[in-house]
Each structure stands twice: as C-alpha cells, then as structure tokens.
Design a protein around this motif. Structure first.
Motif, mmCIF file in Angstrom:
data_model
loop_
_atom_site.group_PDB
_atom_site.id
_atom_site.type_symbol
_atom_site.label_atom_id
_atom_site.label_comp_id
_atom_site.label_asym_id
_atom_site.label_seq_id
_atom_site.Cartn_x
_atom_site.Cartn_y
_atom_site.Cartn_z
ATOM 1 N N GLY A 162 -14.283 25.009 16.523
ATOM 2 C CA GLY A 162 -13.380 25.288 17.637
ATOM 3 C C GLY A 162 -12.096 25.956 17.194
ATOM 4 O O GLY A 162 -11.585 26.874 17.868
ATOM 5 N N GLU A 163 -11.579 25.531 16.048
ATOM 6 C CA GLU A 163 -10.335 26.111 15.545
ATOM 7 C C GLU A 163 -10.515 27.584 15.189
ATOM 8 O O GLU A 163 -9.689 28.427 15.552
ATOM 9 C CB GLU A 163 -9.855 25.333 14.318
ATOM 10 C CG GLU A 163 -9.345 23.932 14.636
ATOM 11 C CD GLU A 163 -9.016 23.144 13.384
ATOM 12 O OE1 GLU A 163 -9.291 23.671 12.265
ATOM 13 O OE2 GLU A 163 -8.497 22.022 13.499
ATOM 14 N N ALA A 206 -16.910 19.134 11.744
ATOM 15 C CA ALA A 206 -17.441 20.496 11.726
ATOM 16 C C ALA A 206 -17.257 21.168 13.081
ATOM 17 O O ALA A 206 -16.910 22.356 13.160
ATOM 18 C CB ALA A 206 -18.921 20.479 11.336
ATOM 19 N N ARG A 207 -17.471 20.411 14.154
ATOM 20 C CA ARG A 207 -17.259 20.981 15.481
ATOM 21 C C ARG A 207 -15.798 21.332 15.712
ATOM 22 O O ARG A 207 -15.475 22.348 16.336
ATOM 23 C CB ARG A 207 -17.742 19.992 16.543
ATOM 24 C CG ARG A 207 -19.260 19.899 16.629
ATOM 25 C CD ARG A 207 -19.704 18.793 17.559
ATOM 26 N NE ARG A 207 -21.149 18.813 17.748
ATOM 27 C CZ ARG A 207 -21.838 17.801 18.250
ATOM 28 N NH1 ARG A 207 -21.214 16.678 18.605
ATOM 29 N NH2 ARG A 207 -23.155 17.904 18.395
ATOM 30 N N GLY A 264 -16.727 36.043 10.426
ATOM 31 C CA GLY A 264 -17.588 35.467 9.395
ATOM 32 C C GLY A 264 -17.426 33.963 9.314
ATOM 33 O O GLY A 264 -18.399 33.224 9.128
ATOM 34 N N GLU A 265 -16.189 33.475 9.464
ATOM 35 C CA GLU A 265 -15.941 32.037 9.426
ATOM 36 C C GLU A 265 -16.590 31.341 10.621
ATOM 37 O O GLU A 265 -17.152 30.246 10.489
ATOM 38 C CB GLU A 265 -14.431 31.771 9.405
ATOM 39 C CG GLU A 265 -13.741 32.255 8.138
ATOM 40 C CD GLU A 265 -12.230 32.091 8.207
ATOM 41 O OE1 GLU A 265 -11.746 31.565 9.231
ATOM 42 O OE2 GLU A 265 -11.541 32.478 7.249
ATOM 43 N N VAL A 266 -16.509 31.971 11.781
ATOM 44 C CA VAL A 266 -17.146 31.385 12.968
ATOM 45 C C VAL A 266 -18.648 31.257 12.753
ATOM 46 O O VAL A 266 -19.254 30.206 13.015
ATOM 47 C CB VAL A 266 -16.850 32.250 14.214
ATOM 48 C CG1 VAL A 266 -17.708 31.800 15.392
ATOM 49 C CG2 VAL A 266 -15.376 32.160 14.581
ATOM 50 N N LEU A 267 -19.270 32.317 12.267
ATOM 51 C CA LEU A 267 -20.714 32.277 12.026
ATOM 52 C C LEU A 267 -21.070 31.238 10.974
ATOM 53 O O LEU A 267 -22.082 30.538 11.083
ATOM 54 C CB LEU A 267 -21.200 33.664 11.596
ATOM 55 C CG LEU A 267 -21.144 34.746 12.677
ATOM 56 C CD1 LEU A 267 -21.450 36.106 12.075
ATOM 57 C CD2 LEU A 267 -22.128 34.431 13.794
ATOM 58 N N ALA A 268 -20.221 31.134 9.922
ATOM 59 C CA ALA A 268 -20.496 30.158 8.863
ATOM 60 C C ALA A 268 -20.451 28.735 9.408
ATOM 61 O O ALA A 268 -21.316 27.905 9.083
ATOM 62 C CB ALA A 268 -19.481 30.329 7.727
#
Length: 977
Positions: free
Chosen positions: A697-698, A692-693, A670-674
């Motif tokens: 990546g993190e 943001a990038r 969910g965090e990746v998609l957000a």
C-alpha cells in the motif's frame, strides 16, 4: 594499483612460500598430519626437519613444551612424563606432535637449527645435559587403524596394547609375542620399556577416533581392556626413566562431534587419569596467533625489515580529525589509534582488526579450527592480493576484514567450522554472499552494483571497490554472534573498513558515508537487517532468515522492465482527470517503432477541447535526446516536416512525461510489482502477511505521486505572428499535466484559455473583426477549436453566452435572407447553424438632410467593458483588419465610430540621443492620451500592446513590477546583444 603510501607495500616486503603459490592458496599439506609425516604415505614437505622448523613459529608455549619433553627423554631427572594436548581442532596439536617426532627421531639435525637450539637451551636451563641419541618413537595414529583388525603398519596387532608392543620392539615378532603373552598390565609395560634401553617417546594421536569405533556393538566388549591398558601405560611411563607419553584427546566441550555414552565414559575415564598423572599443555596461545599465521604463509623476514612503525605512523596521522572522532574513537578499547603501532607490529601484513576478529570472536566458536581454518582462509587471501599487486592493480595497505576476497575464499570461510553442523546456514550465507556482496566472478552482487553507481557519480575513496569491502566486513561480522549477544557491525566498524591511508592523505569521510548510505539504503543490501539496542549504536547484519526484505530483494530481480513500464502507463491512465477539458485521449505506444504517425494518432483530431496524454513508454521530454518526441508532437499539432493533416489542432493540448522523473516512477513501479510477487509467496497464516500488504500500500501510494509528478510537460498551439508550439512545464510538484484542472488553470494564466464566464463580448468582437466577412454560427464555434488565435473555452455554453452578450451590445443574428433574428436567451442560439450569421448591427439611417459619417480607417470593437483574459499576444494583432462599420451607441442619437490604430516599430535603435528622443515622444503622447486625469475624458476601449526592451540588467527600472500590476505577462531572457 596498490594504495600508494610512503611505506613499502607488504607484498614487496614479504614473500609467499612456494607451496602456497603452487597450491593456488589452498595450502593443502600445510595442514599437518602426524601419520603422513611419520609413515610417509604422502610426500609432505614437513616430513623434513629443515622445512618443519622453517614454518614453525617458536612461541613461548611451544618452546616450553618441547623443552619439558626433551628434558624427560634426555636426562634421568624425575620430571613430568605424561602430557595431554586437549585444545580444539586447529589448535596446533598435530603440528606439535610432528615436531616432537623430528626432535626424538633426528635429534642431531633438529638441535642444529635455531628452533632446536632454543628448545635445548630451555631443556638444559637447570644444568643437566640433554641426550636424545638412539631415541625410539612409538607413533600411534589412532585415526588410521581400527579395533579388532590388523594393519600393515602394526603387523598382527589388533588393539592398542599389541600395537604399542609391536612398535616398541620394532616389529620383532618373537619379542612381540612374548610381551603379548604376558598381558597388558603395568608390569609388562614397565619391563618392555626398560628392556628397550633407550629414550622412548610415545605419541598417541586422535584417541577419540579410535574410541568411537570401539563403541560399535561388535567391539564394545573390548573397551574395558583398552581402558586398563591406557591406565597401566600412563602409570608405567612415570615409573620408567627417559619415557615420555603425549596424548591428544580434545576436551569434550571443544569437540564438535557427538559420541555415544560408551565413548563419553571412556573419555572421562582417561581424562581423570591424565589430570592425576600428567600435565595439560596448550601449545599455542591467542597472542601467538598472528605470528604463527605469518610464518606459515610467508618466508621468514628479519623483524627489523618490517615497515610497521612507519605504516602505523601514517595510519595515526591520517586518522586524525573526523575519522578519529566519528570512527576510531567509537570502536572501543584497544581498537582505536591508541596502541595501534604495537598492534600492527603484531599482525602485519594483516590488519589488527582482522586478527582480533579471528582470535577473540571466531576462535571462541566450538567448531572453528583456529590455526588450520585461518591458514586456509588467509592463504587464499594473501595469494589473491599478492597477485593483484604484482599485476599493478590495487591491493590494501594492510589486509583487513573487508579484504577477504569472497570471490576465491568464500568456501574456505564457510567450511572453517564457524557454521559447523548447520548446513542450512552455510547454504544461506553462500547465497547472501553471491547476491548481496559479489558473485564468484566479481561481476554481480548488489555491492558490486553500488560500486558502479558510485563510480559513475564521481564518488571515490582511492580504492576500486569500497562498497564490496564494506559489505564483506558486514558479511564476516554476521556469520556468528558477537560479545554480549550482539549481532553484526556498527557503523563505525563498517566505515573503518574502507579507511586506507595513502601518500595523498586519508579518504574523504563524506565519500565513505556515501558508500555506507548506499549499502544500507533502500537500494542497498537485500539481506540487511538493523537493530538498535538501548543506549547503544545501531547494528547492521546480513540475515539468512527469509525476511520480508529478502523476499522483496529476490522479487525485485524478477521484475521485467516491460512489466514495470506497463504499470507506469496503467497508473498514468488511471490518474488522468478531464477537468474543464471536454475529452481525454490516451495515445498508446504502437506495437512497432516504425508505425505510421497517422495510424498512431488516429482519432485524436476532433472538434472538442481535449487533453491528449502520450504513453511514457515511447514519448518523453528533456532527456537531451527528445528530438523524436518533439517531432511527433509537432506533427500531431500540424507542424514540422512530418505534419499531419489536422483540422482542430488549436483545441489539442498534449501531456508528456519528464524523462528523469519517469525513471523514478519506473523504479517505484518495480517495487510495486515486487511486493505483489512477495504477497503471492507468503501464506495467509504468515505473521508477515499484514506487513507485506502495508508495504504494498505504501509503495502504491508513492507510485501514484511519482507518476503524477513525472508528467510535468504540456504543449499547445499558439499564433504569435506565425503558428508555433509552446512547450511548457510545471515546476510545482503539486501540479501535473495528467490533471486537466491543473493544465487548464495554467492555460488561463498563459492567456490561452478562459474560465466559465470569463470571455468578454468585446474580446470576441475584436476577434471577429479580424475576418473579412461575417461568420455563420457554426464557423464561429469552429474557430474556437481550429483557430489558435481564439481562446480555449470550457464548453459550447460559454460560446452561446458570449454570442448572446454580443447581440445585446450592437451585434445581431441574421438568417440566410439577411433578416434579423430575435434572441431572448443563450439557449435559443443554434450554435451549429450554417444558415445564421453573426454580424454587427447595421446603423439606423441618419435623419433627413444629415450626412452620414464617412469613415476610412479600421474600426475597433463596440463599447464592451473589460477584457476577456490577462493575455497579451506576441504581436499586436495577427488577424487581418476588417472593413469599418459604424456602431450605434445607446448613449447618443447618432452613430459612434471607433477606430483601431495599429503601430509597429520594429527593432528601432535607441542608443543615440536622437533615436531615444523620438521613441520617447511617441510614448509620451501615448501616456498623455491614456492619462486618467485628462480633462477630455477620451473614450478608449481596448489596448493590445507588445513591448520588447533590450537593456543593461538593472536599467529596466520598475518595468516588470508595473507590468505585473496590470496582469501583463512578462518574460525575461539573456541576450548576447
């Protein structure tokens, strides 16, 4: 229910005024208007003397001011005649003017009250009696009339002078026209005041409203005349006895409204003369604030009836220890437990911290109307908690900063003037309150969600919504800047908000920290920002700037569960590595939950060693409800009530996700998609794009780790007597069932697979001897994929190699006619041949006259050395015993015969001495024949042993250590024997 203490709750001690209840806490006409009280255009309760004095707190400044005006009106002494009220909006000016009107208009009734007696005592302290009988009150409410236009209240009058005269003569038009004809000069005004023959009180309210209208081009030419009149009036009032003039004109630095230069010039002109001829009065002071609010909202109690001493004692007593050291001692001077008793007495039923915030911080904001705005906020707040308490629900011991219910008082807070003129900030904080703290119906908001999670985890502070209280404090401290340019609240201020003494003691400090950590952590408040000043504690505040965190929080709300789950499956497929397996098969969740298993697992069965990865959207293990997943795995491997028809289950290893760890991976997905959503919202030129990038990546890296760790489980088929399925799990986070190399290595350790070059010819010989006939090469190869008694091998080249080793050690390949085939290398072996058979080489016939050895028992393997793996099966052998065959030994001229002795001793009791002795004799004989020091040097080849000993814990001796030294697999289980 309300916090239980040894002290009566404030909602039982104090009674809300009926008008507060009747207006649903909106206070309405409690915000006084001089015009409504005097001209009674609206039936307001404070138009009556008794109600007015009942809600008015007799502060020292107010008593002193009224006393001066009464002395001026009621005596012939040469006292101050001109008074200027210049406090900001909500400072109590209108309240004071209404009281002065009551005092001069109805002196007998007014002075008969307790409030009036205090004023009369103040006015007569020098000895002169005060007589206000027959006083005339001239009330000029300048916000209710316009320049150049007559009104019903003032007849034909169109300017300040004419309205003053019309009111002074009581509407007598003959006298009015006479004075108007004389002109607005000092002599005219003196004569008119003298001719009145009675005390005259002149009240000029909201002068700048009228001046602003005067600045219009249509009337600006009349402004000099208005200035001249006011100058003459101020001078004349000082010359005529028993005349008092009270002007309300807010100081420029306290007036939030902007004015044209003509109006500002008018203000400066009047202000200079007010300073020269009169005195400036503040009707309220900071220390009066709490008592004023209490009196406006609650019916007046006897001070001795307030339980402030006992309540303060409980606060101080339960604040000792970690609460005092970690919280209250860090709040600063006059905010800790020292002096708390006096502070509670002055603020009850409100917490001293709430009063301090309003009095010392909010009141410094230019637009904040100190009394009026606070009454509006506090009325809603008090009514809310009284209602909760009377309904038997929880209510705070004292109303603190965190107890302003944003569900009902948010609009009053935002419209209080704290954010005056900043509509964007109002909208921003309204949104932050709804998303981060609580929705208007109390069911939504991140703090509400945190409270629900904490409650499920059993974390309790003896109050239903500690996270909402703490978040509300943060919200209130974030609205405006604080002392020394700081923002927000410290950790100590946030923790103090949930400190609530009760009969059972203070709330657990660790629980309060849990609330703090939950709100300030990654899953906490979306608008949260943190700053760490040099040599000072970190400060937390809610920001309305569209920060990355706010972008992210908003984006998280847009992530759909199915998108998140799809991403976890996508990463699982990308992370899968084949390792020594020949094939990886990904089994996707079917479109329908009721899909047929044959269709779901179509194509999985094949003659290759394969790692089968199950879609985590359907299959999980160890959630307490994994029956369906286990049943599907059993069916895939050909077992269970829904068993599928499969040929190669032995070469299938199934990888499956762990339920709890899948939840962690879902959250990370969910965090990746957000963050991907955030990147789409940020312009390429935005400075935060790089950040943001980096964030994306993190979290992508973390998602890869979380998905890999989530796949802990692997399952395979095993023959241990009967066919069974081993459900195994990695407990080491560095290994994953998505990595074929990890799974294969563990299968080798479990004795279910071999490494390249690790399969010994002797081991294969033992396996082949279990069949009642010779096998073709194709059947031998198929056995490695179909028969769970055979180990998994990394490739068919390994099968070629071990078959070639067998041929070198007493076995042979023969064609369909039984002719022996010469093989010079593994590559020459046609492992898929159905015409070539692998068998033991027939012994050479014995020399003439020599009887061949007659053997009647089962044979063992040839003289191969070593073991293929460290595996020892659960049964000594599950394979059928083959017929004996003599094997030609290279070391002798005649045949050597090996026999395999299988001993099975099932559940023999050894509790008796005799039983134990019999077993001991058996083991002793085994020890003797295996003894390396045996001078006979017996020719033993292989041993396959299972031993199960049920014994008292501690009586096993060095059994485990000795077993592990030789590579045996040991399992230990609890037994209720």
């Amino acid at each position: 229910m309300s916090a239980r203490t040894d002290t009566n709750h404030w909602a039982d001690v104090l009674t809300l005024r009926p008008e507060v209840r009747a207006s649903d806490g909106s206070v309405g006409e409690l915000q006084m208007s001089l015009h409504k009280a005097v001209y009674q255009t609206v039936d307001v309760p404070y138009r009556k003397v008794d109600y007015y004095v009942d809600i008015t707190q007799p502060t020292p400044n107010l008593i002193g001011f009224f006393g001066q005006v009464a002395r001026r009106l009621g005596t012939d002494g040469d006292t101050t005649a001109l008074f200027h009220l210049d406090q900001g909006m909500g400072g109590g000016k209108s309240h004071a003017l209404v009281g002065l009107h009551h005092m001069a208009n109805k002196p007998t009734e007014f002075f008969s009250t307790e409030f009036g007696r205090l004023i009369k005592e103040e006015a007569e302290y020098a000895g002169a009696a005060v007589d206000l009988a027959g006083s005339r009150v001239i009330t000029l409410t300048a916000d209710y009339f316009s320049p150049g236009k007559p009104s019903e209240t003032f007849g034909p009058a169109i300017n300040l002078f004419e309205r003053f005269i019309y009111s002074l003569v009581g509407g007598d038009l003959d006298r009015y026209h006479n004075y108007v004809a004389m002109g607005p000069n000092k002599a005219t005004i003196q004569q008119a005041l003298t001719n009145a023959g009675c005390p005259v009180l002149i009240l000029l309210d909201e002068l700048m409203d009228y001046v602003l209208a005067l600045s219009d081009a249509q009337y600006v030419a009349t402004m000099p005349g208005e200035k001249a009149f006011l100058n003459s009036l101020m001078d004349a009032c000082g010359d005529v006895p028993r005349v008092a003039f009270v002007v309300v004109m807010i100081r420029s630095e306290l007036d939030e409204r902007g004015y044209p230069f003509q109006a500002e010039d008018f203000r400066d002109y009047v202000a200079q003369r007010l300073v020269r001829n009169g005195t400036t009065v503040a009707v309220t002071e900071a220390q009066d604030f709490a008592s004023i609010i209490r009196r406006r909202l609650f019916e007046v109690p006897a001070i001795r009836d307030l339980p402030t001493d006992s309540l303060a004692s409980e606060f101080v007593r339960w604040a000792e220890g970690v609460w005092r050291e970690s919280v209250f001692d860090k709040l600063g001077a006059n905010r800790g437990t020292v002096g708390l008793r006096d502070r509670i007495a002055g603020s009850y039923p409100f917490h001293p911290e709430l009063m301090r915030l309003v009095r010392d911080e909010w009141a410094q904001v230019q637009g904040f109307q100190r009394v009026r705005s606070t009454v509006a906020i506090f009325a809603r707040t008090a009514l809310h908690w009284v209602t909760e308490h009377k309904a038997g629900r929880w209510a705070p011991t004292l109303i603190g900063v965190g107890d302003i219910p944003l569900t009902v008082a948010l609009e009053q807070l935002l419209s209080s003037g704290l954010l005056l003129g900043n509509d964007r900030a109002v909208q921003g904080y309204r949104a932050v309150a709804g998303t981060d703290v609580t929705s208007t119906d109390g069911t939504g908001g991140r703090a509400v969600n945190v409270d629900a999670v904490l409650a499920e985890s059993g974390i309790s502070l003896g109050q239903p919504k500690p996270a909402v209280r703490m978040a509300t404090v943060l919200f209130c401290y974030s609205l405006v800047g604080r002392a020394q340019g700081r923002r927000g609240a410290t950790k100590a201020e946030l923790l103090a908000a949930v400190f609530e003494p009760s009969a059972s003691g203070a709330p657990a400090f660790t629980a309060a920290e849990e609330v703090f950590n939950a709100l300030t952590g990654d899953e906490g408040l979306g608008a949260l920002e943190v700053t760490t000043p040099p040599n000072a504690p970190a400060r937390f505040y809610l920001s309305i700037k569209q920060t990355l965190r706010m972008y992210f929080t908003a984006a998280m709300a847009l992530v759909k569960p199915e998108e998140r789950d799809d991403l976890v499956w996508e990463y699982a497929q990308k992370l899968t590595s084949k390792g020594p397996f020949e094939e990886v098969v990904h089994v996707e969740r079917p479109a329908s939950e009721n899909a047929d298993l044959e269709a779901i697992f179509d194509g999985v069965d094949s003659n290759s060693n394969r790692l089968v990865v199950l879609d985590p959207r359907r299959w999980t293990l160890l959630n307490g409800r994994d029956t369906a997943s286990r049943a599907d795995i059993e069916a895939l491997l050909g077992l269970g009530p829904k068993a599928l028809r499969v040929d190669n289950a032995a070469s299938c290893v199934v990888a499956c996700v762990n339920t709890q760890r899948r939840d962690v991976a879902r959250k990370r997905a969910g965090e990746v998609l957000a963050w991907k959503y955030v990147l789409r919202q940020i312009d390429d030129a935005d400075d935060e794009l790089a950040d943001a990038r980096t964030k994306l990546g993190e979290v992508e890296g973390k998602l890869r780790l979380d998905v890999a760790k989530a796949f802990q489980h692997y399952s395979y088929l095993l023959r241990a007597g009967n066919l069974t399925i081993e459900f195994k799990r990695f407990d080491d986070d560095s290994r994953s069932s998505l990595r074929g190399e990890n799974v294969w290595a563990q299968l080798v350790s479990n004795g279910r697979a071999t490494v390249a070059g690790g399969l010994a010819a002797g081991y294969l010989a033992a396996l082949l001897e279990g069949f009642d006939r010779d096998l073709t090469l194709r059947e031998v190869v198929q056995a490695f994929y179909k028969n769970p008694g055979f180990p998994l091998v990394p490739s068919t080249d390994e099968i070629r190699r071990v078959i070639f080793d067998l041929v070198l050690e007493g076995w042979e390949l023969v064609d369909a006619d039984g002719n022996s085939l010469d093989v010079s290398s593994p590559g020459q072996i046609s492992i898929n041949s159905i015409n070539q058979t692998l068998r033991r080489r027939a012994p050479e016939p014995p020399p003439s006259g020599t009887q061949g050895a007659q053997v009647s028992s089962a044979q063992a393997t040839g003289s191969t050395a070593g073991s293929a793996t460290s595996h020892f099966s659960a049964k000594q052998s599950a394979l059928p015993v083959s017929s004996e065959r003599p094997v030609v030994s290279a070391a002798t001229n005649g045949p050597k015969v090996y026999k395999r002795y299988a001993v099975e001793l099932a559940n023999r009791s050894i509790t008796s001495a005799a039983g134990r002795e019999q077993v001991w004799q058996l083991l002793r004989e085994l020890a003797k024949i295996l003894d390396p020091a045996n001078p006979a040097s017996p020719d033993h080849q292989l041993i396959n042993m299972q031993l199960t000993l049920t014994t008292l814990d501690g009586d096993q001796g060095a059994l485990v250590e000795k077993s592990e030294q030789i590579g045996a697999r040991v399992s230990i289980e609890d037994d209720d024997f």
